[in-house]
Design a protein around this motif. Sequence first.
Motif, PDB file in Angstrom:
ATOM      1  N   THR A 119      58.205  47.970  46.314  1.00  0.00           N
ATOM      2  CA  THR A 119      58.431  49.209  47.050  1.00  0.00           C
ATOM      3  C   THR A 119      57.188  49.654  47.810  1.00  0.00           C
ATOM      4  OG1 THR A 119      57.861  50.501  45.064  1.00  0.00           O
ATOM      5  CG2 THR A 119      60.203  50.072  45.454  1.00  0.00           C
ATOM      6  N   ALA A 120      57.435  50.363  48.911  1.00  0.00           N
ATOM      7  CA  ALA A 120      56.393  51.080  49.638  1.00  0.00           C
ATOM      8  C   ALA A 120      56.533  52.559  49.296  1.00  0.00           C
ATOM      9  CB  ALA A 120      56.536  50.858  51.137  1.00  0.00           C
ATOM     10  N   ASN A 121      55.407  53.230  48.965  1.00  0.00           N
ATOM     11  CA  ASN A 121      55.461  54.568  48.403  1.00  0.00           C
ATOM     12  C   ASN A 121      54.502  55.522  49.104  1.00  0.00           C
ATOM     13  OD1 ASN A 121      56.936  54.053  45.525  1.00  0.00           O
ATOM     14  ND2 ASN A 121      55.647  52.320  46.080  1.00  0.00           N
ATOM     15  N   VAL A 122      54.849  56.809  49.020  1.00  0.00           N
ATOM     16  CA  VAL A 122      53.950  57.889  49.406  1.00  0.00           C
ATOM     17  C   VAL A 122      53.629  58.675  48.141  1.00  0.00           C
ATOM     18  CG1 VAL A 122      53.658  59.983  50.771  1.00  0.00           C
ATOM     19  CG2 VAL A 122      54.914  58.046  51.726  1.00  0.00           C
ATOM     20  N   LEU A 123      52.334  58.906  47.873  1.00  0.00           N
ATOM     21  CA  LEU A 123      51.882  59.623  46.682  1.00  0.00           C
ATOM     22  C   LEU A 123      51.217  60.942  47.093  1.00  0.00           C
ATOM     23  CD1 LEU A 123      50.173  56.730  44.673  1.00  0.00           C
ATOM     24  CD2 LEU A 123      52.583  57.406  44.669  1.00  0.00           C
ATOM     25  N   TYR A 124      51.299  61.915  46.196  1.00  0.00           N
ATOM     26  CA  TYR A 124      50.593  63.189  46.381  1.00  0.00           C
ATOM     27  C   TYR A 124      49.889  63.527  45.086  1.00  0.00           C
ATOM     28  CZ  TYR A 124      49.506  67.975  47.692  1.00  0.00           C
ATOM     29  OH  TYR A 124      48.837  69.135  47.988  1.00  0.00           O
ATOM     30  N   ARG A 125      48.581  63.804  45.155  1.00  0.00           N
ATOM     31  CA  ARG A 125      47.820  64.140  43.957  1.00  0.00           C
ATOM     32  C   ARG A 125      47.313  65.583  44.029  1.00  0.00           C
ATOM     33  NH1 ARG A 125      42.399  60.341  44.826  1.00  0.00           N
ATOM     34  NH2 ARG A 125      41.889  61.020  46.958  1.00  0.00           N
ATOM     35  N   PHE A 126      47.228  66.215  42.868  1.00  0.00           N
ATOM     36  CA  PHE A 126      46.816  67.598  42.772  1.00  0.00           C
ATOM     37  C   PHE A 126      45.342  67.623  42.346  1.00  0.00           C
ATOM     38  CE2 PHE A 126      51.321  67.288  42.145  1.00  0.00           C
ATOM     39  CZ  PHE A 126      51.847  68.319  42.911  1.00  0.00           C
ATOM     40  N   LYS A 127      44.471  67.552  43.327  1.00  0.00           N
ATOM     41  CA  LYS A 127      43.045  67.427  43.058  1.00  0.00           C
ATOM     42  C   LYS A 127      42.459  68.750  42.573  1.00  0.00           C
ATOM     43  CE  LYS A 127      40.386  64.758  45.314  1.00  0.00           C
ATOM     44  NZ  LYS A 127      39.488  64.193  46.346  1.00  0.00           N
ATOM     45  N   GLY A 128      41.380  68.643  41.790  1.00  0.00           N
ATOM     46  CA  GLY A 128      40.683  69.819  41.294  1.00  0.00           C
ATOM     47  C   GLY A 128      39.334  69.419  40.735  1.00  0.00           C
ATOM     48  N   ASP A 129      38.584  70.399  40.273  1.00  0.00           N
ATOM     49  CA  ASP A 129      37.255  70.137  39.718  1.00  0.00           C
ATOM     50  C   ASP A 129      37.392  69.772  38.242  1.00  0.00           C
ATOM     51  OD1 ASP A 129      34.561  69.914  39.410  1.00  0.00           O
ATOM     52  OD2 ASP A 129      34.203  72.077  39.209  1.00  0.00           O
ATOM     53  N   ARG A 130      37.939  68.579  37.995  1.00  0.00           N
ATOM     54  CA  ARG A 130      38.208  68.106  36.639  1.00  0.00           C
ATOM     55  C   ARG A 130      38.318  66.593  36.674  1.00  0.00           C
ATOM     56  NH1 ARG A 130      42.856  70.484  38.812  1.00  0.00           N
ATOM     57  NH2 ARG A 130      44.590  69.013  39.060  1.00  0.00           N
ATOM     58  N   ASP A 131      38.291  65.959  35.505  1.00  0.00           N
ATOM     59  CA  ASP A 131      38.379  64.503  35.434  1.00  0.00           C
ATOM     60  C   ASP A 131      39.810  63.991  35.503  1.00  0.00           C
ATOM     61  OD1 ASP A 131      35.622  64.163  35.227  1.00  0.00           O
ATOM     62  OD2 ASP A 131      35.650  64.410  33.038  1.00  0.00           O
ATOM     63  N   TRP A 132      40.793  64.844  35.210  1.00  0.00           N
ATOM     64  CA  TRP A 132      42.188  64.390  35.222  1.00  0.00           C
ATOM     65  C   TRP A 132      42.909  64.944  36.450  1.00  0.00           C
ATOM     66  CZ3 TRP A 132      45.819  68.339  34.769  1.00  0.00           C
ATOM     67  CH2 TRP A 132      45.340  69.573  34.311  1.00  0.00           C
ATOM     68  N   THR A 133      43.800  64.117  37.001  1.00  0.00           N
ATOM     69  CA  THR A 133      44.480  64.468  38.244  1.00  0.00           C
ATOM     70  C   THR A 133      45.973  64.144  38.142  1.00  0.00           C
ATOM     71  OG1 THR A 133      42.481  63.936  39.505  1.00  0.00           O
ATOM     72  CG2 THR A 133      44.556  64.095  40.725  1.00  0.00           C
ATOM     73  N   PRO A 134      46.835  65.147  38.140  1.00  0.00           N
ATOM     74  CA  PRO A 134      48.281  64.865  38.181  1.00  0.00           C
ATOM     75  C   PRO A 134      48.671  64.337  39.567  1.00  0.00           C
ATOM     76  CG  PRO A 134      47.827  67.112  37.443  1.00  0.00           C
ATOM     77  CD  PRO A 134      46.562  66.572  38.035  1.00  0.00           C
ATOM     78  N   TYR A 135      49.732  63.559  39.609  1.00  0.00           N
ATOM     79  CA  TYR A 135      50.226  63.042  40.893  1.00  0.00           C
ATOM     80  C   TYR A 135      51.724  62.782  40.793  1.00  0.00           C
ATOM     81  CZ  TYR A 135      50.107  58.467  38.590  1.00  0.00           C
ATOM     82  OH  TYR A 135      50.320  57.428  37.717  1.00  0.00           O
ATOM     83  N   LEU A 136      52.359  62.689  41.941  1.00  0.00           N
ATOM     84  CA  LEU A 136      53.766  62.311  42.007  1.00  0.00           C
ATOM     85  C   LEU A 136      53.955  61.446  43.233  1.00  0.00           C
ATOM     86  CD1 LEU A 136      54.940  64.341  44.409  1.00  0.00           C
ATOM     87  CD2 LEU A 136      54.997  65.971  42.542  1.00  0.00           C
ATOM     88  N   GLY A 137      55.097  60.745  43.273  1.00  0.00           N
ATOM     89  CA  GLY A 137      55.327  59.849  44.394  1.00  0.00           C
ATOM     90  C   GLY A 137      56.769  59.423  44.515  1.00  0.00           C
ATOM     91  N   ALA A 138      57.103  58.869  45.663  1.00  0.00           N
ATOM     92  CA  ALA A 138      58.443  58.353  45.928  1.00  0.00           C
ATOM     93  C   ALA A 138      58.323  57.147  46.840  1.00  0.00           C
ATOM     94  CB  ALA A 138      59.319  59.418  46.563  1.00  0.00           C
ATOM     95  N   GLY A 139      59.263  56.221  46.698  1.00  0.00           N
ATOM     96  CA  GLY A 139      59.201  55.025  47.523  1.00  0.00           C
ATOM     97  C   GLY A 139      60.549  54.356  47.676  1.00  0.00           C
ATOM     98  N   ILE A 140      60.588  53.364  48.550  1.00  0.00           N
ATOM     99  CA  ILE A 140      61.803  52.592  48.782  1.00  0.00           C
ATOM    100  C   ILE A 140      61.402  51.150  49.059  1.00  0.00           C
ATOM    101  CG2 ILE A 140      61.865  53.036  51.280  1.00  0.00           C
ATOM    102  CD1 ILE A 140      64.959  53.289  50.929  1.00  0.00           C
ATOM    103  N   GLY A 141      62.286  50.223  48.694  1.00  0.00           N
ATOM    104  CA  GLY A 141      61.994  48.810  48.898  1.00  0.00           C
ATOM    105  C   GLY A 141      63.184  47.957  48.529  1.00  0.00           C
ATOM    106  N   ALA A 142      62.898  46.805  47.935  1.00  0.00           N
ATOM    107  CA  ALA A 142      63.933  45.828  47.637  1.00  0.00           C
ATOM    108  C   ALA A 142      63.781  45.315  46.217  1.00  0.00           C
ATOM    109  CB  ALA A 142      63.863  44.652  48.616  1.00  0.00           C
ATOM    110  N   ASN A 143      64.883  44.843  45.648  1.00  0.00           N
ATOM    111  CA  ASN A 143      64.838  44.163  44.354  1.00  0.00           C
ATOM    112  C   ASN A 143      65.129  42.685  44.550  1.00  0.00           C
ATOM    113  OD1 ASN A 143      67.917  43.773  43.739  1.00  0.00           O
ATOM    114  ND2 ASN A 143      67.754  45.951  44.259  1.00  0.00           N
ATOM    115  N   ILE A 144      64.436  41.861  43.762  1.00  0.00           N
ATOM    116  CA  ILE A 144      64.591  40.400  43.813  1.00  0.00           C
ATOM    117  C   ILE A 144      64.893  39.925  42.394  1.00  0.00           C
ATOM    118  CG2 ILE A 144      63.591  38.204  44.561  1.00  0.00           C
ATOM    119  CD1 ILE A 144      61.831  41.373  45.577  1.00  0.00           C
TER     120      ILE A 144
END
Length: 220
Positions: A119-144
């Motif tokens: 799959t090809a995906n677009v991700l979004y991360r919730f950056k901040g002044d911390r070591d941990w970063t939440p993120y989410l994403g979505a994508g579309i592609g093919a199955n083999i």
Amino acid sequence: MNSIFVRTCFGVAALLASTTIAFADPAISIYGGWQTAPHSTVNVTDGTKFTAGWDGKSFEMPPYWGVRGTYWLDDWGYDEVGLALDFNHAKVYARDNTLNHKTPGWTHFEFTDGLNLATANVLYRFKGDRDWTPYLGAGIGANIPHVEVTRPSGTTSEYQLGGVTGQLMLGVDYKFTDHISAFTEYKFNYSRLNVDIDSGDKLKTNILTNAVSFGLTYNF
């Protein structure tokens, strides 16, 4: 049909490599984990129709695993947004009660050398002044998928291009150093399969997979 899978793997690897070369700040991730799949309706063009129960067996060979190349658009002024190519080796086995009670004469039915989701995906991360970063994403592609069916009329065991796959993900990344981080992630995939089996028949089903993954990322 093995050549389809081989070409796809090399294609994904080449794209990941080109991403690393082309951009200044890419990241490469590898992951494994636990993957399941709910029941799905199976239709065969000879008139056979049944509901298949699936097992993931994530830790049995071949295991569940994946690799992802990501480029965060820092240099373009969008450091929360990333583009990613993801290859995911998910798999499903038809449960014994499916083979014994719903498919008379079928002795083998699985996709266990992988559903193989690219799959090809677009991700979004919730950056901040911390070591941990939440993120989410979505994508579309093919199955083999590697199609494995044994029934009274014959046996099928080959890689095929199954159809389209959609993907959603939600995770948290923890940064240990400037280059190394670890992450945990929930991933949902919807895969439409329309594949050839013996006697000129086609088999269609829509497989949903749910996975909880753990992985490591190298940030260049």
